[in-house]
Design an enzyme around this catalytic site. Structure first.
Site, PDB file in Angstrom:
ATOM      1  CG  LEU A 152      44.105  47.033   6.738  1.00  0.00           C
ATOM      2  CD1 LEU A 152      43.800  46.769   8.206  1.00  0.00           C
ATOM      3  CD2 LEU A 152      43.325  46.057   5.851  1.00  0.00           C
ATOM      4  NE  ARG A 154      54.389  52.197   6.248  1.00  0.00           N
ATOM      5  CZ  ARG A 154      54.625  53.198   5.395  1.00  0.00           C
ATOM      6  NH1 ARG A 154      55.252  52.958   4.262  1.00  0.00           N
ATOM      7  NH2 ARG A 154      54.281  54.433   5.692  1.00  0.00           N
ATOM      8  NE  ARG A 232      51.804  62.886  13.143  1.00  0.00           N
ATOM      9  CZ  ARG A 232      52.568  61.867  13.560  1.00  0.00           C
ATOM     10  NH1 ARG A 232      52.149  61.048  14.508  1.00  0.00           N
ATOM     11  NH2 ARG A 232      53.767  61.669  13.056  1.00  0.00           N
ATOM     12  CD  GLU A 261      50.739  64.982  20.101  1.00  0.00           C
ATOM     13  OE1 GLU A 261      49.982  64.153  19.590  1.00  0.00           O
ATOM     14  OE2 GLU A 261      51.974  64.948  19.957  1.00  0.00           O
ATOM     15  CG  HIS A 279      52.973  61.394  19.982  1.00  0.00           C
ATOM     16  ND1 HIS A 279      52.777  62.390  19.059  1.00  0.00           N
ATOM     17  CD2 HIS A 279      53.369  60.308  19.252  1.00  0.00           C
ATOM     18  CE1 HIS A 279      53.041  61.938  17.840  1.00  0.00           C
ATOM     19  NE2 HIS A 279      53.409  60.672  17.942  1.00  0.00           N
TER      20      HIS A 279
HETATM   21  P1  NAP Z   1      50.612  53.951   5.799  1.00  0.00           P
HETATM   22  O1  NAP Z   1      51.152  52.578   5.621  1.00  0.00           O
HETATM   23  O2  NAP Z   1      50.912  54.983   4.768  1.00  0.00           O
HETATM   24  O3  NAP Z   1      49.031  53.834   5.996  1.00  0.00           O
HETATM   25  C1  NAP Z   1      48.200  54.949   5.992  1.00  0.00           C
HETATM   26  C2  NAP Z   1      46.779  54.488   5.811  1.00  0.00           C
HETATM   27  O4  NAP Z   1      45.927  55.635   5.880  1.00  0.00           O
HETATM   28  C3  NAP Z   1      46.484  53.813   4.467  1.00  0.00           C
HETATM   29  O5  NAP Z   1      45.654  52.714   4.709  1.00  0.00           O
HETATM   30  C4  NAP Z   1      45.749  54.878   3.667  1.00  0.00           C
HETATM   31  O6  NAP Z   1      44.877  54.265   2.721  1.00  0.00           O
HETATM   32  C5  NAP Z   1      44.984  55.594   4.802  1.00  0.00           C
HETATM   33  N1  NAP Z   1      44.600  56.941   4.433  1.00  0.00           N
HETATM   34  C6  NAP Z   1      45.427  57.959   4.057  1.00  0.00           C
HETATM   35  N2  NAP Z   1      44.694  59.055   3.776  1.00  0.00           N
HETATM   36  C7  NAP Z   1      43.388  58.735   3.980  1.00  0.00           C
HETATM   37  C8  NAP Z   1      42.173  59.447   3.857  1.00  0.00           C
HETATM   38  N3  NAP Z   1      42.143  60.723   3.443  1.00  0.00           N
HETATM   39  N4  NAP Z   1      41.026  58.800   4.175  1.00  0.00           N
HETATM   40  C9  NAP Z   1      41.039  57.526   4.589  1.00  0.00           C
HETATM   41  N5  NAP Z   1      42.177  56.797   4.731  1.00  0.00           N
HETATM   42  C10 NAP Z   1      43.335  57.395   4.422  1.00  0.00           C
HETATM   43  O7  NAP Z   1      51.117  54.581   7.170  1.00  0.00           O
HETATM   44  P2  NAP Z   1      51.571  53.845   8.508  1.00  0.00           P
HETATM   45  O8  NAP Z   1      53.017  53.556   8.454  1.00  0.00           O
HETATM   46  O9  NAP Z   1      50.622  52.735   8.813  1.00  0.00           O
HETATM   47  O10 NAP Z   1      51.360  55.062   9.555  1.00  0.00           O
HETATM   48  C11 NAP Z   1      50.127  55.693   9.690  1.00  0.00           C
HETATM   49  C12 NAP Z   1      50.239  56.942  10.535  1.00  0.00           C
HETATM   50  O11 NAP Z   1      50.342  56.596  11.902  1.00  0.00           O
HETATM   51  C13 NAP Z   1      51.454  57.827  10.306  1.00  0.00           C
HETATM   52  O12 NAP Z   1      51.310  58.657   9.172  1.00  0.00           O
HETATM   53  C14 NAP Z   1      51.554  58.618  11.591  1.00  0.00           C
HETATM   54  O13 NAP Z   1      50.842  59.829  11.499  1.00  0.00           O
HETATM   55  C15 NAP Z   1      50.883  57.702  12.613  1.00  0.00           C
HETATM   56  N6  NAP Z   1      51.852  57.205  13.619  1.00  0.00           N
HETATM   57  C16 NAP Z   1      51.691  57.545  14.920  1.00  0.00           C
HETATM   58  C17 NAP Z   1      52.579  57.076  15.863  1.00  0.00           C
HETATM   59  C18 NAP Z   1      52.429  57.415  17.302  1.00  0.00           C
HETATM   60  O14 NAP Z   1      53.440  57.468  17.989  1.00  0.00           O
HETATM   61  N7  NAP Z   1      51.231  57.596  17.805  1.00  0.00           N
HETATM   62  C19 NAP Z   1      53.649  56.275  15.472  1.00  0.00           C
HETATM   63  C20 NAP Z   1      53.765  55.946  14.134  1.00  0.00           C
HETATM   64  C21 NAP Z   1      52.865  56.413  13.209  1.00  0.00           C
HETATM   65  P3  NAP Z   1      44.411  55.024   1.384  1.00  0.00           P
HETATM   66  O15 NAP Z   1      45.612  55.709   0.823  1.00  0.00           O
HETATM   67  O16 NAP Z   1      43.857  53.926   0.522  1.00  0.00           O
HETATM   68  O17 NAP Z   1      43.343  55.965   1.818  1.00  0.00           O
HETATM   69  C1  8YV Z   2      57.254  59.436  17.011  1.00  0.00           C
HETATM   70  C2  8YV Z   2      55.372  59.108  15.271  1.00  0.00           C
HETATM   71  O1  8YV Z   2      56.862  59.590  18.329  1.00  0.00           O
HETATM   72  O2  8YV Z   2      56.531  57.882  13.623  1.00  0.00           O
HETATM   73  C3  8YV Z   2      55.620  58.695  13.873  1.00  0.00           C
HETATM   74  O3  8YV Z   2      54.893  59.163  12.986  1.00  0.00           O
HETATM   75  O4  8YV Z   2      54.463  59.814  15.555  1.00  0.00           O
HETATM   76  C4  8YV Z   2      56.217  58.584  16.366  1.00  0.00           C
HETATM   77  O5  8YV Z   2      56.865  57.413  16.028  1.00  0.00           O
HETATM   78  C5  8YV Z   2      57.570  60.743  16.455  1.00  0.00           C
HETATM   79  O6  8YV Z   2      57.660  60.774  15.079  1.00  0.00           O
HETATM   80  C6  8YV Z   2      58.873  61.219  17.045  1.00  0.00           C
HETATM   81  O7  8YV Z   2      59.220  62.423  16.506  1.00  0.00           O
END
Ligand code: NAP
Ligand code: 8YV
Length: 312
Positions: A152, A154, A232, A261, A279
């Protein structure tokens, strides 16, 4: 005054490449046929590196750039950058947080609705001409159901906001409870999986979360449960998930990310109980522009004021 030298680890979207090459003296490492020789001869010229989740930055690359002081990562998830090695060498690392929350949360909800209601599967049904032969099977209601959010942070909070609009009952799992939220924190991931109808995974990647969604968690989700992964590929035990989907031990899934991927397990291709995306969760023109602007802002701030705007 000469423009600062910036090394680009891989290709970026054309608009960002144009802006970077107009504002900095950029070099594409990916264009080098022998990157090792190039780095041995020119590595010391670069104080900043731009990279992505695809290209990353390991300790060996940092060693080959002895004057490197900043890594600006295009994307919020920087799990392919060796952040520990960067910290040890005094290299600042920035990512692109917040600007992509809405678009990633939109896709998470899109996957949840698509998997539950079978939208992509029913589109294929119509295109195949199967509607002429009979009705599409009944699907699963989304509104009012139980949603477990893994992470939970950002983006997780942006997903929860949207799910509230669907009257969903929300609980979440993370290592620490989130201050100031009304949602119930569930310290046991298996218990969360047993409780919820839909589970959305949006934790950070990297070794600490590798296979967090284990065979046990998938089993606990059960034959009526749906899994959505927008974090991821490494976070889910993909072999266990494929096995559960093929043998209908979970109801379905929506996946934007995969362990290897852009390779997607062949066994998933023929299944209709899941949605496969390449992705793309942050992939809108508006959000990718905002991410690129943040990369540029970090570089300018680093070269002009000696500090990053969004350090990790
Ligand atoms: P964030 O604000 O840092 O949130 C990460 C969350 O993960 C926190 O709630 C954290 O809580 C939890 N967490 C971290 N390690 C954990 C563990 N070992 N066990 C359980 N919970 C854990 O990050 P965000 O900005 O929301 O982004 C999250 C992730 O989404 C990114 O790191 C990226 O990999 C992915 N993402 C994917 C895409 C896509 O295109 N599909 C795009 C953007 C981001 P605690 O620290 O309390 O555990
Ligand atoms: C992008 C992402 O597709 O922000 C992340 O963590 O996975 C995605 O927004 C990727 O980072 C582009 O390189």
């Amino acid at each position: 005054m000469s423009r600062p030298r910036v090394l680009l680890a891989g290709r970026l979207m054309p608009e960002l490449e144009s802006a970077l090459t107009a504002q900095f003296d950029c070099h594409f490492l990916v264009n080098e046929t022998d990157p090792g020789s190039f780095l041995a001869a020119h590595g010391k010229e670069f104080r900043a590196l731009v990279t992505t989740s695809k290209n990353g930055a390991d300790a060996a690359l940092m060693d080959a750039l002895p004057n490197l002081k900043a890594i600006t990562h295009f994307g919020v998830g920087y799990d392919t950058v060796d952040a520990g090695a960067a910290a040890k060498r005094g290299i600042g690392l920035s990512n692109t947080p917040d600007v992509l929350n809405d678009c990633v949360a939109d896709v998470a909800m899109g996957l949840l609705i698509d998997a539950g209601r079978g939208l992509s599967a029913s589109d294929r049904f119509v295109r195949r001409g199967d509607w002429l032969k009979g009705q599409f099977p009944l699907a699963t209601r989304v509104s009012g159901k139980k949603l477990g959010i893994v992470g939970l942070g950002r983006i997780g909070q942006a997903i929860a906001k949207r799910a509230q609009g669907f009257d969903m009952d929300i609980r979440y799992h993370s290592r620490k409870p989130v201050a100031g939220t009304a949602f119930t924190h569930e310290p046991s991931l298996v218990a969360l999986a047993q409780w919820c109808d839909f589970m959305i995974v949006i934790v950070s990647g990297g070794p600490a979360t590798r296979h967090l969604i284990s065979a046990d968690v998938i089993r606990a989700l059960g034959p009526q449960g749906f899994l959505v992964n927008v974090s991821r590929g490494s976070v889910v035990d993909e072999a266990a998930l494929v096995d559960a989907l093929v043998n209908r031990r979970i109801a379905g899934a929506g996946l934007d990310v995969f362990e290897d991927e852009p390779r997607v397990p062949q066994a998933l291709m023929a299944l209709d109980n899941l949605v496969l995306l390449p992705h793309l969760a942050s992939g809108t023109r508006e959000t990718r522009k905002a991410m690129g602007d943040l990369v540029l802002a970090n570089l300018h701030s680093f070269f002009e004021q000696g500090r990053l705007v969004t350090p990790v």
